[in-house]
Design an enzyme around this catalytic site. Structure first.
Site, PDB file in Angstrom:
ATOM      1  N   TYR A 143       0.867  -1.181   0.000  1.00 37.42           N
ATOM      2  CA  TYR A 143       0.000   0.000   0.000  1.00 37.42           C
ATOM      3  C   TYR A 143       0.892   1.215   0.000  1.00 37.42           C
ATOM      4  O   TYR A 143       1.836   1.300   0.801  1.00 37.42           O
ATOM      5  CB  TYR A 143      -0.894   0.002   1.243  1.00 37.42           C
ATOM      6  CG  TYR A 143      -1.763   1.227   1.389  1.00 37.42           C
ATOM      7  CD1 TYR A 143      -1.485   2.188   2.372  1.00 37.42           C
ATOM      8  CD2 TYR A 143      -2.851   1.445   0.555  1.00 37.42           C
ATOM      9  CE1 TYR A 143      -2.282   3.321   2.513  1.00 37.42           C
ATOM     10  CE2 TYR A 143      -3.657   2.577   0.684  1.00 37.42           C
ATOM     11  CZ  TYR A 143      -3.360   3.507   1.664  1.00 37.42           C
ATOM     12  OH  TYR A 143      -4.147   4.632   1.794  1.00 37.42           O
ATOM     13  N   ASP A 238       9.504   2.789  -0.609  1.00 33.95           N
ATOM     14  CA  ASP A 238       8.469   3.491   0.144  1.00 33.95           C
ATOM     15  C   ASP A 238       8.723   3.199   1.627  1.00 33.95           C
ATOM     16  O   ASP A 238       8.349   2.143   2.135  1.00 33.95           O
ATOM     17  CB  ASP A 238       7.080   3.013  -0.289  1.00 33.95           C
ATOM     18  CG  ASP A 238       5.994   3.746   0.497  1.00 33.95           C
ATOM     19  OD1 ASP A 238       4.807   3.619   0.134  1.00 33.95           O
ATOM     20  OD2 ASP A 238       6.327   4.442   1.483  1.00 33.95           O
ATOM     21  N   LYS A 266       4.803   9.674   8.413  1.00 34.59           N
ATOM     22  CA  LYS A 266       4.655   9.166   9.774  1.00 34.59           C
ATOM     23  C   LYS A 266       5.720   9.697  10.746  1.00 34.59           C
ATOM     24  O   LYS A 266       5.631  10.825  11.218  1.00 34.59           O
ATOM     25  CB  LYS A 266       4.618   7.631   9.739  1.00 34.59           C
ATOM     26  CG  LYS A 266       3.411   7.088   8.939  1.00 34.59           C
ATOM     27  CD  LYS A 266       3.364   5.590   8.932  1.00 34.59           C
ATOM     28  CE  LYS A 266       2.360   5.070   7.928  1.00 34.59           C
ATOM     29  NZ  LYS A 266       0.971   5.050   8.416  1.00 34.59           N
TER      30      LYS A 266
HETATM   31  P1  KE4 Z   1      -0.547   8.552   4.392  1.00 28.23           P
HETATM   32  O1  KE4 Z   1      -1.074   9.243   3.164  1.00 28.23           O
HETATM   33  O2  KE4 Z   1      -1.636   7.731   5.072  1.00 28.23           O
HETATM   34  O3  KE4 Z   1       0.194   9.473   5.346  1.00 28.23           O
HETATM   35  O4  KE4 Z   1       0.574   7.509   3.916  1.00 28.23           O
HETATM   36  C1  KE4 Z   1       0.252   6.547   2.938  1.00 28.23           C
HETATM   37  C2  KE4 Z   1       1.199   5.374   3.043  1.00 28.23           C
HETATM   38  C3  KE4 Z   1       2.215   5.257   2.117  1.00 28.23           C
HETATM   39  N1  KE4 Z   1       3.098   4.237   2.170  1.00 28.23           N
HETATM   40  C4  KE4 Z   1       3.022   3.298   3.149  1.00 28.23           C
HETATM   41  C5  KE4 Z   1       4.020   2.178   3.171  1.00 28.23           C
HETATM   42  C6  KE4 Z   1       2.004   3.372   4.128  1.00 28.23           C
HETATM   43  O5  KE4 Z   1       1.924   2.415   5.088  1.00 28.23           O
HETATM   44  C7  KE4 Z   1       1.072   4.429   4.091  1.00 28.23           C
HETATM   45  C8  KE4 Z   1      -0.056   4.574   5.098  1.00 28.23           C
HETATM   46  N2  KE4 Z   1      -0.216   3.479   6.018  1.00 28.23           N
HETATM   47  C9  KE4 Z   1      -1.552   3.276   6.545  1.00 28.23           C
HETATM   48  C10 KE4 Z   1      -1.503   2.163   7.591  1.00 28.23           C
HETATM   49  N3  KE4 Z   1      -1.148   0.922   7.029  1.00 28.23           N
HETATM   50  C11 KE4 Z   1      -2.094   4.533   7.119  1.00 28.23           C
HETATM   51  C12 KE4 Z   1      -3.298   4.348   7.987  1.00 28.23           C
HETATM   52  C13 KE4 Z   1      -4.512   4.964   7.351  1.00 28.23           C
HETATM   53  O6  KE4 Z   1      -4.678   4.799   6.109  1.00 28.23           O
HETATM   54  O7  KE4 Z   1      -5.291   5.590   8.090  1.00 28.23           O
END
Ligand code: KE4
Length: 425
Positions: A143, A238, A266
């Site tokens: 993801y 990523d 994060k």
């Molecule tokens: P954000 O746009 O949510 O800040 O980041 C996206 C993203 C990009 N790359 C990786 C490897 C990620 O894990 C994420 C976001 N992770 C999720 C939890 N697995 C965020 C939680 C959510 O979507 O509320």
């Protein structure tokens, strides 16, 4: 009598889709109502009904120093008093960029954005602008945020809800997105062979953490590096989750593989909305206003968000043995949890690295999207609710990770392991 969380959830559902601002928070896949959290302190969070939990979500990764770390809070308070946002160049952005470049050697230049999604979206556009190619390879189960091109066989909330794609994404947006199989270099070679000279980049979570936790097998990351070199494609790590988590220089430091571009999020925001993408100067030089790849943002590099991120990163960088201690503590915790489940004859696969881990309820070794999907989500649901009722707050989805922080005490971890022993009984 409804709890305060239930009352708030009913209100939320009237005015917010699904009652949440992110699907993973909805507790849908575990068939429960979300707990509305009102405050946190160290490794604890408290819900509106006064219940206390040991927190293994940590805002999905940012809270590696735990909640309300005094130095982070103080740094934010100071910045807030000077003004929330100017839309102008500020000192803290320079300090943040210098600090990221210092901590992550592969990053010579970096651009701040407001989320991991924006970081990935921008890194992909940069890779396409730099190479003049259009196609991107991603891996099933990974993801990379919710930018259109990445919503193909994606992990996290899409996997939880069983929607590998998303409605509202026209075929044209994903036509150039190719999907490979994690830990399967042949599946990558096949895509390059079928699309010679057309692939701009390959993006990978160096540790899969959005299909549950799936580790890169021996030779996988090195293989990706070699194939990208051979094919003239950029390797994008990523590291939104692994960045500043596994080591000061993330998974690329932990596994000693150098990507061309890295995306962050994060942890670099310390809990505030921050993302970033960076890499070699010659690549980032295509980004406006230096080059002609456009990317912008009203609140990018916001001084308050920078203050939080700077405070957190400085502690991570300057605390002797921080990562050794965190990784040793986490390794012992996950190994003991694994032993308890094995002794209790619970069919499971526990994958962990550093302070990231995940329990799958399957006999299979989970090494990719398909094997992750063999997990018994019913068994997961009972595990999740058993822990939650006993004050252990973990991700409300099989396809997410457990996160430990520097402030998870040995005493609290022992308490959690006792809950796991009781669960097994
Ligand atoms: P954000 O746009 O949510 O800040 O980041 C996206 C993203 C990009 N790359 C990786 C490897 C990620 O894990 C994420 C976001 N992770 C999720 C939890 N697995 C965020 C939680 C959510 O979507 O509320």
């Amino acid at each position: 009598m409804m709890t305060k969380s239930q009352t708030l959830f009913e209100r939320a559902k009237r005015v917010i889709p699904g009652g949440v601002n992110s699907p993973v928070r909805a507790f849908g896949s575990v068939g429960m109502n979300p707990r509305f959290i009102c405050r946190g302190q160290k490794d604890r969070i408290f819900d509106e009904d006064g219940k206390e939990y040991i927190d293994f979500v940590g805002s999905w990764g940012p809270m590696i120093l735990g909640h309300c770390h005094p130095a982070v809070t103080e740094s934010v308070e100071q910045a807030v008093r000077e003004g929330l946002s100017f839309g102008a160049a500020t000192r803290r952005e320079v300090e943040m960029a210098e600090l990221i470049c210092e901590m992550v050697p592969s990053v010579e230049m970096v651009r701040m954005v407001n989320s991991g999604t924006e970081a990935v979206m921008s890194a992909i556009r940069t890779a396409r602008g730099y190479t003049g190619r259009n196609k991107i390879i991603k891996f099933a189960g990974c993801y990379h945020g919710h930018t259109d091109a990445m919503l193909v066989k994606a992990g996290s909330g899409l996997m939880t809800q069983g929607i590998p794609g998303s409605a509202g994404v026209p075929e044209g947006c994903t036509r150039d997105t190719l999907t490979a199989i994690y830990n399967d270099l042949d599946s990558v070679r096949e895509l390059f062979a079928a699309n010679p000279g057309e692939i701009a980049a390959l993006i990978v979570e160096p540790v899969g953490a959005n299909m549950g936790v799936v580790l890169p097998e021996e030779g996988f990351l090195e293989g990706l590096r070699g194939i990208c070199d051979q094919e003239g494609a950029l390797l994008i790590f990523d590291e939104v989750i692994t960045g500043f988590r596994l080591a000061p220089d993330g998974a690329q430091g932990y596994y000693q593989i150098t990507p061309d571009l890295t995306t962050f999020g994060k942890i670099i925001g310390g809990g505030m909305p921050v993302g970033a993408y960076g890499g070699r100067k010659e690549i980032l030089s295509v980004v406006a206003p230096l080059g002609n790849v456009y990317q912008a943002g009203t609140l990018s590099g916001n001084p308050v968000a920078m203050a939080a991120g700077l405070a957190q990163l400085k502690i991570l960088k300057d605390t002797p043995g921080f990562y050794d201690d965190l990784n040793r503590k986490s390794d012992a915790f996950f190994r003991e949890m694994d032993r308890i489940l094995t002794d209790g004859k619970v069919p499971h696969c526990l994958n962990h690295v550093g302070s990231l881990g995940c329990v799958f309820f399957t006999e299979q070794k989970v090494r990719d999207y398909t094997s992750a999907q063999s997990s018994d989500t019913e068994a997961f649901r009972s595990w999740f609710s058993y822990l939650l009722e006993r004050g252990v707050y973990t991700a409300p989805s099989q396809f997410e990770a457990l996160f430990l922080s520097g402030v998870h005490s040995e005493e609290d971890l022992a308490k959690v392991l006792q809950v796991v022993r009781d669960y097994v009984k």
